[in-house]
Design a protein around this motif. Structure first.
Motif, PDB file in Angstrom:
ATOM      1  N   GLU A 153       0.824  -1.211   0.000  1.00 30.08           N
ATOM      2  CA  GLU A 153       0.000   0.000   0.000  1.00 30.08           C
ATOM      3  C   GLU A 153       0.858   1.261   0.000  1.00 30.08           C
ATOM      4  OE1 GLU A 153      -3.226   0.494  -0.474  1.00 30.08           O
ATOM      5  OE2 GLU A 153      -3.280  -1.643  -0.907  1.00 30.08           O
ATOM      6  N   ALA A 154       1.975   1.245   0.718  1.00 31.72           N
ATOM      7  CA  ALA A 154       2.857   2.415   0.740  1.00 31.72           C
ATOM      8  C   ALA A 154       3.421   2.675  -0.652  1.00 31.72           C
ATOM      9  CB  ALA A 154       3.981   2.205   1.749  1.00 31.72           C
ATOM     10  N   GLU A 158       2.562   5.985  -3.207  1.00 32.50           N
ATOM     11  CA  GLU A 158       3.613   6.801  -3.823  1.00 32.50           C
ATOM     12  C   GLU A 158       3.506   6.761  -5.344  1.00 32.50           C
ATOM     13  OE1 GLU A 158       6.984   9.293  -4.127  1.00 32.50           O
ATOM     14  OE2 GLU A 158       5.486   8.900  -2.563  1.00 32.50           O
ATOM     15  N   ARG A 159       3.210   5.594  -5.887  1.00 30.86           N
ATOM     16  CA  ARG A 159       3.043   5.478  -7.338  1.00 30.86           C
ATOM     17  C   ARG A 159       1.849   6.307  -7.807  1.00 30.86           C
ATOM     18  NH1 ARG A 159       0.797   2.050 -11.515  1.00 30.86           N
ATOM     19  NH2 ARG A 159       2.399   1.450 -13.049  1.00 30.86           N
ATOM     20  N   ASN A 160       0.742   6.265  -7.071  1.00 31.31           N
ATOM     21  CA  ASN A 160      -0.427   7.061  -7.443  1.00 31.31           C
ATOM     22  C   ASN A 160      -0.120   8.549  -7.390  1.00 31.31           C
ATOM     23  OD1 ASN A 160      -1.913   4.756  -7.809  1.00 31.31           O
ATOM     24  ND2 ASN A 160      -3.105   4.943  -5.925  1.00 31.31           N
ATOM     25  N   ARG A 161       0.696   8.951  -6.423  1.00 29.73           N
ATOM     26  CA  ARG A 161       1.078  10.373  -6.338  1.00 29.73           C
ATOM     27  C   ARG A 161       1.842  10.796  -7.586  1.00 29.73           C
ATOM     28  NH1 ARG A 161       5.124  13.605  -5.108  1.00 29.73           N
ATOM     29  NH2 ARG A 161       6.600  11.883  -4.825  1.00 29.73           N
ATOM     30  N   LEU A 162       2.744   9.941  -8.047  1.00 30.64           N
ATOM     31  CA  LEU A 162       3.508  10.260  -9.258  1.00 30.64           C
ATOM     32  C   LEU A 162       2.616  10.234 -10.493  1.00 30.64           C
ATOM     33  CD1 LEU A 162       6.824   8.263  -8.694  1.00 30.64           C
ATOM     34  CD2 LEU A 162       6.348  10.660  -8.181  1.00 30.64           C
ATOM     35  N   LEU A 163       1.692   9.285 -10.553  1.00 30.69           N
ATOM     36  CA  LEU A 163       0.791   9.189 -11.701  1.00 30.69           C
ATOM     37  C   LEU A 163      -0.112  10.410 -11.817  1.00 30.69           C
ATOM     38  CD1 LEU A 163      -0.261   5.434 -11.388  1.00 30.69           C
ATOM     39  CD2 LEU A 163       1.117   6.415 -13.239  1.00 30.69           C
ATOM     40  N   ALA A 164      -0.517  10.963 -10.666  1.00 30.31           N
ATOM     41  CA  ALA A 164      -1.421  12.112 -10.679  1.00 30.31           C
ATOM     42  C   ALA A 164      -0.689  13.433 -10.898  1.00 30.31           C
ATOM     43  CB  ALA A 164      -2.190  12.167  -9.360  1.00 30.31           C
ATOM     44  N   ASP A 165       0.647  13.408 -10.824  1.00 33.82           N
ATOM     45  CA  ASP A 165       1.431  14.630 -10.997  1.00 33.82           C
ATOM     46  C   ASP A 165       1.321  15.107 -12.438  1.00 33.82           C
ATOM     47  OD1 ASP A 165       3.515  16.594 -11.145  1.00 33.82           O
ATOM     48  OD2 ASP A 165       4.389  15.687  -9.355  1.00 33.82           O
ATOM     49  N   LEU A 177       9.352   1.843  -8.148  1.00 27.74           N
ATOM     50  CA  LEU A 177       8.089   1.591  -7.457  1.00 27.74           C
ATOM     51  C   LEU A 177       7.377   0.376  -8.030  1.00 27.74           C
ATOM     52  CD1 LEU A 177       6.784   5.240  -7.036  1.00 27.74           C
ATOM     53  CD2 LEU A 177       7.502   3.689  -5.212  1.00 27.74           C
ATOM     54  N   ASP A 178       7.466   0.193  -9.350  1.00 26.83           N
ATOM     55  CA  ASP A 178       6.850  -0.982  -9.958  1.00 26.83           C
ATOM     56  C   ASP A 178       7.498  -2.275  -9.454  1.00 26.83           C
ATOM     57  OD1 ASP A 178       5.134   0.626 -11.321  1.00 26.83           O
ATOM     58  OD2 ASP A 178       5.975   0.262 -13.317  1.00 26.83           O
ATOM     59  N   VAL A 179       8.808  -2.235  -9.261  1.00 27.98           N
ATOM     60  CA  VAL A 179       9.510  -3.404  -8.724  1.00 27.98           C
ATOM     61  C   VAL A 179       8.994  -3.718  -7.318  1.00 27.98           C
ATOM     62  CG1 VAL A 179      11.745  -4.227  -7.888  1.00 27.98           C
ATOM     63  CG2 VAL A 179      11.577  -3.143 -10.136  1.00 27.98           C
ATOM     64  N   GLN A 180       8.811  -2.676  -6.493  1.00 33.84           N
ATOM     65  CA  GLN A 180       8.298  -2.890  -5.137  1.00 33.84           C
ATOM     66  C   GLN A 180       6.871  -3.413  -5.155  1.00 33.84           C
ATOM     67  OE1 GLN A 180       9.015   0.172  -2.109  1.00 33.84           O
ATOM     68  NE2 GLN A 180      10.381   1.185  -3.558  1.00 33.84           N
ATOM     69  N   ARG A 245      -4.056   6.896 -11.319  1.00 31.56           N
ATOM     70  CA  ARG A 245      -3.970   5.919 -10.232  1.00 31.56           C
ATOM     71  C   ARG A 245      -3.661   4.544 -10.810  1.00 31.56           C
ATOM     72  NH1 ARG A 245      -8.900   3.125 -10.267  1.00 31.56           N
ATOM     73  NH2 ARG A 245     -10.485   4.148 -11.534  1.00 31.56           N
ATOM     74  N   THR A 246      -3.256   3.628  -9.954  1.00 24.57           N
ATOM     75  CA  THR A 246      -2.963   2.245 -10.350  1.00 24.57           C
ATOM     76  C   THR A 246      -4.285   1.485 -10.438  1.00 24.57           C
ATOM     77  OG1 THR A 246      -0.866   2.386  -9.165  1.00 24.57           O
ATOM     78  CG2 THR A 246      -1.631   0.185  -9.777  1.00 24.57           C
ATOM     79  N   ILE A 247      -4.694   1.111 -11.628  1.00 24.92           N
ATOM     80  CA  ILE A 247      -6.042   0.594 -11.822  1.00 24.92           C
ATOM     81  C   ILE A 247      -6.131  -0.925 -11.720  1.00 24.92           C
ATOM     82  CG2 ILE A 247      -6.815   2.553 -13.195  1.00 24.92           C
ATOM     83  CD1 ILE A 247      -6.302   0.957 -15.715  1.00 24.92           C
ATOM     84  N   ARG A 248      -4.974  -1.626 -11.725  1.00 32.04           N
ATOM     85  CA  ARG A 248      -5.023  -3.084 -11.635  1.00 32.04           C
ATOM     86  C   ARG A 248      -3.977  -3.561 -10.629  1.00 32.04           C
ATOM     87  NH1 ARG A 248      -5.668  -5.783 -17.512  1.00 32.04           N
ATOM     88  NH2 ARG A 248      -6.662  -7.355 -16.210  1.00 32.04           N
ATOM     89  N   GLY A 249      -4.278  -4.682  -9.987  1.00 32.34           N
ATOM     90  CA  GLY A 249      -3.350  -5.244  -9.019  1.00 32.34           C
ATOM     91  C   GLY A 249      -4.086  -5.887  -7.857  1.00 32.34           C
ATOM     92  N   PRO A 250      -3.354  -6.424  -6.891  1.00 31.90           N
ATOM     93  CA  PRO A 250      -3.981  -7.104  -5.746  1.00 31.90           C
ATOM     94  C   PRO A 250      -4.891  -6.214  -4.912  1.00 31.90           C
ATOM     95  CG  PRO A 250      -1.675  -7.720  -5.921  1.00 31.90           C
ATOM     96  CD  PRO A 250      -1.897  -6.615  -6.908  1.00 31.90           C
ATOM     97  N   HIS A 251      -4.749  -4.891  -5.024  1.00 27.18           N
ATOM     98  CA  HIS A 251      -5.633  -3.986  -4.277  1.00 27.18           C
ATOM     99  C   HIS A 251      -7.040  -3.962  -4.863  1.00 27.18           C
ATOM    100  CE1 HIS A 251      -3.933  -1.665  -7.597  1.00 27.18           C
ATOM    101  NE2 HIS A 251      -4.994  -0.870  -7.526  1.00 27.18           N
ATOM    102  N   ARG A 252      -7.246  -4.660  -5.981  1.00 23.13           N
ATOM    103  CA  ARG A 252      -8.574  -4.739  -6.591  1.00 23.13           C
ATOM    104  C   ARG A 252      -9.223  -6.117  -6.390  1.00 23.13           C
ATOM    105  NH1 ARG A 252     -11.023  -0.294  -7.909  1.00 23.13           N
ATOM    106  NH2 ARG A 252     -12.068  -1.337  -9.648  1.00 23.13           N
ATOM    107  N   THR A 253      -8.537  -6.989  -5.686  1.00 29.54           N
ATOM    108  CA  THR A 253      -9.050  -8.349  -5.477  1.00 29.54           C
ATOM    109  C   THR A 253     -10.382  -8.338  -4.723  1.00 29.54           C
ATOM    110  OG1 THR A 253      -6.817  -9.269  -5.437  1.00 29.54           O
ATOM    111  CG2 THR A 253      -8.539 -10.565  -4.372  1.00 29.54           C
ATOM    112  N   ASP A 254     -11.256  -9.243  -5.088  1.00 27.49           N
ATOM    113  CA  ASP A 254     -12.502  -9.434  -4.350  1.00 27.49           C
ATOM    114  C   ASP A 254     -12.579 -10.897  -3.909  1.00 27.49           C
ATOM    115  OD1 ASP A 254     -14.926  -9.041  -3.163  1.00 27.49           O
ATOM    116  OD2 ASP A 254     -16.041  -8.629  -5.007  1.00 27.49           O
ATOM    117  N   LEU A 255     -13.245 -11.114  -2.786  1.00 29.37           N
ATOM    118  CA  LEU A 255     -13.478 -12.459  -2.270  1.00 29.37           C
ATOM    119  C   LEU A 255     -14.929 -12.823  -2.535  1.00 29.37           C
ATOM    120  CD1 LEU A 255     -12.584 -14.952  -0.568  1.00 29.37           C
ATOM    121  CD2 LEU A 255     -13.386 -13.689   1.450  1.00 29.37           C
TER     122      LEU A 255
END
Length: 357
Positions: A153-154, A158-165, A177-180, A245-255
């Motif tokens: 999440e951290a 940070e990636r979203n902050r750069l994307l919105a710049d 950041l992508d590596v992290q 913003r980062t539109i895909r990834g584990p932060h979009r997972t649903d159960l």
């Protein structure tokens, strides 16, 4: 290992409270608003995360106090403590045997699971609540998961902050950041997948005559290896920049949860059936922890008895007694707990006071 003592200082409606505890059932009865759930919330703060209410720290401190609060507990010879100070009321501090440690370290000592009335909406609300629920289940078994989620999440913030710049970020900065994200995202996704697989296996062997048997599934197409997740982030970077913003990834997972016998999604089941599905998941998870960690988790069951008919209520108490471990329960009426074993401790809660019956 159960708690043997719980101490509260300036916590919710308790200026001071000390409770001795037993390994089995701890039962708290009293009127709504008396402070029963506050006690369970205090225990939940002995685990990583924001507790069973997910409340802001400033809302936890005693209203007429100086602004700090503390929760302490005895676990065998180990002393656990968590809370805030008057100087830093927005910062939670944790101690184990008086040594300051990261809050996530609590998961090495305690596994705590809870079921609250607010969770009745788990299957009908947004995916974020189900992700949080699943991550709590994972952390109770794999304590490192909390740290991996936090690092993911951290990096994503940070990636979203750069994307919105308005000005494109340095390529190497974004690549780092992508590596992290790929590293920690793959660890998060793999841990979630392990948990769902293990729970499904346990649920297939559970007794479905009392509570409904659920089948669980992760709904995403982002469950990739670190390499694949890294490639995906690179591929979608232009779309991410357009969205800011980062539109895909584990932060979009649903159960997703299905009522196995009816082959019906949980969100389309009745309220009672949804409650039964939750019970089944919590009980299966408690069994899984006991098997893997050789110690049963502490269960916090808030106002659960009132939503069950007498037969299912008695069956639940029998199951909990049979499995052992420490269980903290609340309810408005003492009569709801008549089937609880005689070894239980019963408390009456009224206006911020707790008296053993």
């Amino acid at each position: 290992m159960p708690l043997s003592q719980l101490t509260l200082h300036n916590f919710r409606n308790y200026p001071e409270l000390r409770l001795n505890a037993v390994p089995g059932f701890m039962v708290f009865s009293g009127a709504n608003g008396a402070g029963k759930t506050n006690i369970l919330e205090a225990v939940s703060l002995l685990a990583p995360g924001r507790g069973l209410r997910r409340a802001a720290l400033r809302d936890i401190a005693y209203q007429n106090g100086p602004g700090d609060f503390a929760v302490a507990a005895q676990l065998g010879d180990v002393h656990l403590g968590s809370g805030t100070s008057m100087e830093a009321p927005e910062r939670r501090k944790t101690r184990i045997n008086e040594a300051a440690v990261p809050t996530n370290d609590l998961a090495e000592w305690l596994s705590i699971l809870w079921l609250t009335p607010a969770m009745d909406r788990l299957f009908t609300e947004g995916a974020s609540g189900r992700r949080n629920f699943l991550d709590r289940l994972v952390t109770a078994l794999e304590p490192s998961h909390a740290g991996n989620c936090a690092r993911y999440e951290a990096a994503r913030r940070e990636r979203n902050r750069l994307l919105a710049d308005a000005y494109p970020a340095n390529h190497s900065w974004m690549e780092g950041l992508d590596v992290q994200l790929a590293r920690f995202g793959s660890l998060v996704a793999e841990a979630r997948d392990r948990m769902v697989s293990a729970l499904n296996q346990g649920l297939q062997q559970s007794d479905s005559r009392i509570f409904a048997t659920p089948a669980m599934q992760l709904a995403d197409d982002e469950l990739h290896s670190e390499h694949q997740l890294h490639q995906m982030l690179q591929h979608y970077r232009p779309a991410d920049r357009a969205a800011g913003r980062t539109i895909r990834g584990p932060h979009r997972t649903d159960l997703l949860v299905m009522h196995s016998a009816k082959q019906q999604p949980a969100e389309k089941c009745s309220t009672g059936e949804q409650k039964a599905l939750l019970f089944s998941i919590i009980l299966a998870h408690a069994d899984l922890i006991a098997e893997r960690r050789n110690s049963r988790p502490i269960l916090l069951l808030d106002e659960v008895a009132a939503h069950l008919d007498p037969q299912r209520r008695a069956a639940l108490f029998d199951k909990l007694a049979e499995r052992g471990g420490q269980v903290w329960l609340t309810g408005t009426e003492p009569e709801l707990f008549r089937e609880i074993p005689d070894s239980a401790l019963h408390f009456e809660v009224a206006d911020g006071t707790v008296r053993q019956r």
